[in-house]
Design an enzyme around this catalytic site. Structure first.
Site, PDB file in Angstrom:
ATOM      1  N   CYS A  35      88.699  61.453  75.844  1.00  0.00           N
ATOM      2  CA  CYS A  35      88.621  61.092  77.251  1.00  0.00           C
ATOM      3  C   CYS A  35      87.681  62.047  77.988  1.00  0.00           C
ATOM      4  O   CYS A  35      87.874  63.266  77.901  1.00  0.00           O
ATOM      5  CB  CYS A  35      90.014  61.154  77.873  1.00  0.00           C
ATOM      6  SG  CYS A  35      89.992  61.005  79.665  1.00  0.00           S
ATOM      7  N   LYS A  49      81.823  26.926  92.509  1.00  0.00           N
ATOM      8  CA  LYS A  49      80.830  27.926  92.885  1.00  0.00           C
ATOM      9  C   LYS A  49      79.451  27.587  92.326  1.00  0.00           C
ATOM     10  O   LYS A  49      79.335  26.992  91.258  1.00  0.00           O
ATOM     11  CB  LYS A  49      81.257  29.303  92.335  1.00  0.00           C
ATOM     12  CG  LYS A  49      82.583  29.824  92.887  1.00  0.00           C
ATOM     13  CD  LYS A  49      82.574  29.926  94.375  1.00  0.00           C
ATOM     14  CE  LYS A  49      82.766  31.297  94.960  1.00  0.00           C
ATOM     15  NZ  LYS A  49      83.278  32.392  94.240  1.00  0.00           N
ATOM     16  N   LYS A  77      81.012  25.607 100.931  1.00  0.00           N
ATOM     17  CA  LYS A  77      81.783  26.834 101.106  1.00  0.00           C
ATOM     18  C   LYS A  77      80.866  27.808 101.839  1.00  0.00           C
ATOM     19  O   LYS A  77      79.884  28.291 101.278  1.00  0.00           O
ATOM     20  CB  LYS A  77      82.207  27.394  99.753  1.00  0.00           C
ATOM     21  CG  LYS A  77      83.077  28.621  99.857  1.00  0.00           C
ATOM     22  CD  LYS A  77      83.722  28.911  98.517  1.00  0.00           C
ATOM     23  CE  LYS A  77      84.759  30.011  98.587  1.00  0.00           C
ATOM     24  NZ  LYS A  77      84.285  31.265  99.157  1.00  0.00           N
ATOM     25  N   TYR A 122      87.410  24.083 109.605  1.00  0.00           N
ATOM     26  CA  TYR A 122      87.739  23.254 108.450  1.00  0.00           C
ATOM     27  C   TYR A 122      89.228  23.057 108.190  1.00  0.00           C
ATOM     28  O   TYR A 122      89.605  22.233 107.376  1.00  0.00           O
ATOM     29  CB  TYR A 122      87.041  23.735 107.182  1.00  0.00           C
ATOM     30  CG  TYR A 122      87.200  25.223 106.869  1.00  0.00           C
ATOM     31  CD1 TYR A 122      88.431  25.781 106.564  1.00  0.00           C
ATOM     32  CD2 TYR A 122      86.080  26.049 106.866  1.00  0.00           C
ATOM     33  CE1 TYR A 122      88.556  27.117 106.268  1.00  0.00           C
ATOM     34  CE2 TYR A 122      86.199  27.410 106.579  1.00  0.00           C
ATOM     35  CZ  TYR A 122      87.435  27.929 106.278  1.00  0.00           C
ATOM     36  OH  TYR A 122      87.561  29.257 105.999  1.00  0.00           O
ATOM     37  N   ASP A 181      79.495  31.092 103.452  1.00  0.00           N
ATOM     38  CA  ASP A 181      79.617  32.499 103.084  1.00  0.00           C
ATOM     39  C   ASP A 181      79.683  33.354 104.349  1.00  0.00           C
ATOM     40  O   ASP A 181      78.723  34.013 104.722  1.00  0.00           O
ATOM     41  CB  ASP A 181      78.427  32.898 102.212  1.00  0.00           C
ATOM     42  CG  ASP A 181      78.690  34.187 101.472  1.00  0.00           C
ATOM     43  OD1 ASP A 181      79.832  34.690 101.540  1.00  0.00           O
ATOM     44  OD2 ASP A 181      77.758  34.699 100.831  1.00  0.00           O
ATOM     45  N   GLU A 211      83.145  19.818 100.835  1.00  0.00           N
ATOM     46  CA  GLU A 211      82.348  20.401 101.917  1.00  0.00           C
ATOM     47  C   GLU A 211      81.815  21.753 101.471  1.00  0.00           C
ATOM     48  O   GLU A 211      82.398  22.388 100.593  1.00  0.00           O
ATOM     49  CB  GLU A 211      83.206  20.526 103.187  1.00  0.00           C
ATOM     50  CG  GLU A 211      84.477  21.329 102.985  1.00  0.00           C
ATOM     51  CD  GLU A 211      85.475  21.181 104.131  1.00  0.00           C
ATOM     52  OE1 GLU A 211      85.799  20.039 104.487  1.00  0.00           O
ATOM     53  OE2 GLU A 211      85.914  22.222 104.639  1.00  0.00           O
ATOM     54  N   CYS A 221      96.245  63.561  82.390  1.00  0.00           N
ATOM     55  CA  CYS A 221      94.833  63.178  82.603  1.00  0.00           C
ATOM     56  C   CYS A 221      94.562  63.044  84.097  1.00  0.00           C
ATOM     57  O   CYS A 221      95.127  62.192  84.764  1.00  0.00           O
ATOM     58  CB  CYS A 221      94.519  61.869  81.902  1.00  0.00           C
ATOM     59  SG  CYS A 221      92.840  61.301  82.240  1.00  0.00           S
ATOM     60  N   CYS A 234      89.864  64.376  80.491  1.00  0.00           N
ATOM     61  CA  CYS A 234      90.857  65.391  80.109  1.00  0.00           C
ATOM     62  C   CYS A 234      90.724  65.849  78.666  1.00  0.00           C
ATOM     63  O   CYS A 234      91.450  66.737  78.238  1.00  0.00           O
ATOM     64  CB  CYS A 234      92.271  64.867  80.363  1.00  0.00           C
ATOM     65  SG  CYS A 234      92.769  63.571  79.223  1.00  0.00           S
ATOM     66  N   CYS A 293      92.763  56.488  76.992  1.00  0.00           N
ATOM     67  CA  CYS A 293      93.075  57.904  76.947  1.00  0.00           C
ATOM     68  C   CYS A 293      94.579  58.051  76.722  1.00  0.00           C
ATOM     69  O   CYS A 293      95.375  57.342  77.330  1.00  0.00           O
ATOM     70  CB  CYS A 293      92.674  58.534  78.276  1.00  0.00           C
ATOM     71  SG  CYS A 293      93.430  60.130  78.568  1.00  0.00           S
TER      72      CYS A 293
HETATM   73  S1  IVH Z   1      89.456  25.995 102.851  1.00  0.00           S
HETATM   74  C1  IVH Z   1      93.530  27.191 101.730  1.00  0.00           C
HETATM   75  N1  IVH Z   1      86.964  25.414 103.312  1.00  0.00           N
HETATM   76  O1  IVH Z   1      86.553  30.647 101.332  1.00  0.00           O
HETATM   77  C2  IVH Z   1      92.301  27.965 101.824  1.00  0.00           C
HETATM   78  N2  IVH Z   1      87.524  27.680 102.889  1.00  0.00           N
HETATM   79  O2  IVH Z   1      87.546  31.730  98.852  1.00  0.00           O
HETATM   80  C3  IVH Z   1      91.549  27.442 102.971  1.00  0.00           C
HETATM   81  N3  IVH Z   1      85.655  29.225 103.006  1.00  0.00           N
HETATM   82  O3  IVH Z   1      89.210  32.408 102.723  1.00  0.00           O
HETATM   83  C4  IVH Z   1      90.162  27.544 102.699  1.00  0.00           C
HETATM   84  N4  IVH Z   1      84.117  27.717 103.511  1.00  0.00           N
HETATM   85  O4  IVH Z   1      87.198  31.977 104.188  1.00  0.00           O
HETATM   86  C5  IVH Z   1      87.837  26.387 103.023  1.00  0.00           C
HETATM   87  N5  IVH Z   1      84.797  24.770 103.766  1.00  0.00           N
HETATM   88  C6  IVH Z   1      85.673  25.727 103.499  1.00  0.00           C
HETATM   89  C7  IVH Z   1      85.291  27.072 103.377  1.00  0.00           C
HETATM   90  C8  IVH Z   1      86.255  28.022 103.053  1.00  0.00           C
HETATM   91  C9  IVH Z   1      84.358  29.005 103.287  1.00  0.00           C
HETATM   92  C10 IVH Z   1      86.226  30.526 102.683  1.00  0.00           C
HETATM   93  C11 IVH Z   1      87.503  30.866 103.414  1.00  0.00           C
HETATM   94  C12 IVH Z   1      88.486  31.278 102.359  1.00  0.00           C
HETATM   95  C13 IVH Z   1      87.586  31.562 101.217  1.00  0.00           C
HETATM   96  C14 IVH Z   1      88.318  31.378  99.925  1.00  0.00           C
END
Ligand code: IVH
Length: 708
Positions: free
Chosen positions: A425, A331, A128, A238, A130, A126, A449, A428, A443
């Site tokens: 450095c 990613k 991710k 989720y 942001d 699914e 320092c 210092c 350093c």
């Molecule tokens: S599962 C066990 N599913 O990504 C961790 N996380 O980098 C549970 N996030 O802190 C995360 N979309 O805030 C999951 N479809 C998704 C997500 C997701 C965004 C975020 C979440 C987590 C962060 C980790």
């Protein structure tokens, strides 16, 4: 009366009664103090009441009262929100960047679960999102509490604000919900709502938000929920945190996929791209499809998350250093932009590392303005032949520090000169040396320092270290400058400088009292926080916890580390822990402690300055032993060796489980071994255990011991 009972021992009913009593008492004291100018108790007693109230609320978040003293802004003004302790930590995710990484992730799962080659592994993929994660609690199907992630262990109570999020149901619809469930997901703002918000702010002459994510975070953390309500925040659900299901696990299904279905039934928004995958090909196909559609989506995403579908497998896989083993984030490639590098400067870190930094013509990369980027180290500068005046490509990936990834040589000004890395450095003037085979020049100034000292002290007071309320980086810098402190122990002697403090500009009687009280609050500190706070190279938070758990007390850790240092001094060349010495080998036997970290610990303890710092500090502190696990597990603090073929779980799963229960897992049998778990085919190790009279268990006996 419940007042004398430790918070950990209160029953739910007692907690409820006491929260009521505390609310009434604190209200009375607030009025006496603020309204009548006639306090009935001293400040310390008042603070103790408030602390107790906070602790009870943190342990029983659902019992928090509408008239909780933490909500009251009228009397004692509070900065920000009340804290919510997450009963199950809110984790982060490991990352994958390529097909190979994804294949390896699936392979790792197979190995850990000891799956046959033909056994299918289903994965839910699914997007991710942001945004920022949030935890939303439902009791009997009704929304009762909502919190931000915070540091993963403790977040902020933003219940009132989360109630304004359009796709968060106030009550769960559909099939009977579990008696108590905490739903987790991502709060985000759509691109069009973000643009409209910023346009309005611009017209009103207000500062603009950098991107939808920051804007969502800022909106969720408004003290006035009416403002949050105007911001049109949304939520994708989720996962779940706490679940009280009255024993019926089927309430949420047996798989991640079932669970997403339940979420939809209950009235949550679930992302429409979520897909059940049966192979790496399926996973990559979904990743690529989402990436193609990314630009056209109304919300920001930064990758795809893969999760093991079977919930029983998720439970077996568990977590490793704050990320689940059963999930990873694939990613999207980082975002890049071109700009001019104006100047190269050198930053000195807390361990003395000299890091070259590119000071850039500010440029927007993926929605964030970047004006500095790391150049990593001396060799990188030379290898890239980066010069002041160059046009460069900078890249930002998630929360990582921006990096210079390319130099555009055809745009180099004719007079650009090669950069010479300093050998002293800049902070210092001490010699900066670079040991053979290392990439980093350091350093040698140590404690003299100022740059190192300031960074060390900043680290010392930071959130996961001593975390002294109201004492942050700014104060460290100012107090050092004014010679109020020079070493960590000085922080705990600040009470003797009370008069000087009160004369400081901007500091009144009250703020000094508050600071000194916050410092007093931290005199008692868990061992792992102290270890982490020392800022030893490579010793991060999770390593500090492992060390604390392994050695138990400050004295035992300190003594062992001195032996480690002495052994290393006698055997500087040896490459095998066993050849260096017993204490050194014991240290390397801890899961996740390698030769490198052991050497850094040895180096720290070989330096008398450091020992002085630690000992002076110890004088001031009351360090709590690390034995929390011992109380709950029959194998806590025992040293266990696994040998032979294990049939019910893989070696790594066995090891992870044992360590989770507080046991130490060692690779070889010695006098220190408490238990040997021997599967079929166990050879010399089982024999040695018998010779030494160490208890031998079969795999089944081991399971019986640890409770299945
Ligand atoms: S599962 C066990 N599913 O990504 C961790 N996380 O980098 C549970 N996030 O802190 C995360 N979309 O805030 C999951 N479809 C998704 C997500 C997701 C965004 C975020 C979440 C987590 C962060 C980790």
């Amino acid at each position: 009366m419940t007042a004398g009972i430790p918070v950990e021992a209160l029953t739910e009913a007692e907690a409820k009664a006491e929260l009521a009593r505390l609310a009434a008492d604190l209200k009375r004291h607030d009025e006496a103090y603020y309204r009548d100018d006639a306090p009935q108790i001293v400040d310390a007693e008042y603070d103790a009441l408030r602390r107790r109230n906070r602790a009870i609320e943190a342990r029983f978040p659902a019992l928090r009262r509408a008239d909780s003293p933490e909500n009251r802004v009228g009397a004692k003004p509070r900065e920000g929100f009340a804290q919510v302790e997450h009963r199950a930590p809110m984790l982060s995710l490991s990352n994958a960047f390529s097909r190979e990484d994804v294949e390896e992730f699936v392979e790792r799962l197979r190995r850990f679960l000891s799956l046959g080659v033909t056994e299918p592994v289903e994965i839910v993929a699914e997007p991710k999102i942001d945004g920022l994660s949030a935890a939303v609690h439902y009791r009997g199907g009704a929304f009762v509490l909502g919190a931000t992630r915070g540091d993963g262990a403790v977040g902020e109570d933003v219940t009132a604000n989360l109630r304004t999020v359009v796709d968060l149901p106030e009550t769960l619809e559909g099939a009977a919900p579990p008696p108590y469930i905490e739903i987790r997901g991502e709060v985000y703002m759509r691109g069009d709502d973000f643009a409209a918000l910023n346009a309005g702010r611009e017209a009103a002459g207000l500062a603009l938000y950098a991107n939808p994510r920051n804007s969502a975070a800022g909106s969720l953390r408004q003290l006035d929920p009416a403002i949050t309500a105007e911001r049109k925040l949304r939520f994708f659900a989720y996962s779940w945190g706490v679940l009280e299901d009255g024993g019926a696990t089927a309430d949420i299904g047996r798989t991640q996929w079932d669970f997403l279905e339940r979420l939809r039934d209950w009235g949550f928004s679930v992302n429409r791209f979520a897909t059940l995958c049966r192979s790496v090909d399926d996973m990559i196909a979904l990743h690529d499809r989402v990436q193609d559609e990314r630009a056209a989506l109304p919300y920001d995403i930064d990758g795809v998350v893969y999760k093991v579908n079977r919930l029983d497998w998720q439970a077996r896989l568990g977590t490793v250093s704050r990320a689940p083993r059963w999930a990873t984030a694939h990613k999207f490639p980082a975002e890049r932009a071109q700009t001019v590098l104006n100047e190269i400067t050198i930053q000195v870190g807390r361990t003395g590392a000299l890091t070259p930094v590119a000071n850039l013509q500010p440029v927007t990369v993926g929605g964030v303005v970047v004006s500095r980027a790391t150049l990593h180290n001396e060799d990188e500068v030379a290898r890239r032949n980066v010069r002041e005046g160059d046009t460069v490509v900078v890249q930002r990936a998630g929360d990582v520090i921006p990096q210079v990834v390319e130099v555009l040589l055809d745009k180099r000004p004719a007079d650009a000169k090669p950069y010479t890395f300093p050998e002293t450095c800049p902070a210092c003037g001490s010699h900066a040396v670079r040991p053979e085979g290392e990439a980093i020049r350091r350093c040698t100034g140590g404690l003299i320092c100022p740059a190192q000292n300031v960074e060390r002290l900043k680290h010392f007071v930071s959130r996961n270290a001593f975390d002294i309320e109201g004492f942050g980086s700014k104060h460290v810098v100012a107090f050092l400058e004014d010679k109020l402190i020079a070493t960590p122990a000085d922080i705990f002697r600040l009470h003797s400088r009370e008069a000087d403090l009160k004369e400081r500009e901007g500091w009144g009687e009250q703020s000094v009292d508050n600071l000194l009280a916050a410092i007093e609050d931290r005199r008692r500190i868990p061992l792992h926080r102290l270890i982490y706070a020392l800022g030893i190279r490579q010793v991060g938070e999770s390593s500090a916890k492992l060390l604390a758990r392994h050695y138990g007390s400050l004295d035992s850790w300190r003594g062992s580390m001195l032996r480690v240092a002495a052994e290393r001094e006698r055997q500087p060349e040896a490459a095998k822990p066993e050849d260096i010495g017993e204490a050194f080998a014991d240290l390397c036997n801890i899961d996740q402690v390698g030769l490198g970290m052991a050497d850094d610990l040895a180096a720290f303890f070989a330096e008398p300055h450091n020992l002085t710092v630690l000992d002076e500090l110890a004088e001031e502190l009351d360090v709590e032993d690390a034995e929390a696990v011992a109380a709950v597990s029959p194998v806590a603090a025992k040293t266990v060796v696994f040998t032979g073929t294990l049939e019910r779980m893989s070696r790594s799963e066995a090891k992870a489980r044992a360590e989770f229960l507080g046991a130490k897992v060692a690779g070889s049998v010695s006098k220190k071994t408490d238990l040997v778990v021997a599967g079929p085919g166990a050879g010399s190790k089982a024999k040695r255990a018998e010779e030494l009279g160490i208890e031998l268990l079969t795999e089944d006996e081991w399971f019986a011991l640890i409770g299945g």
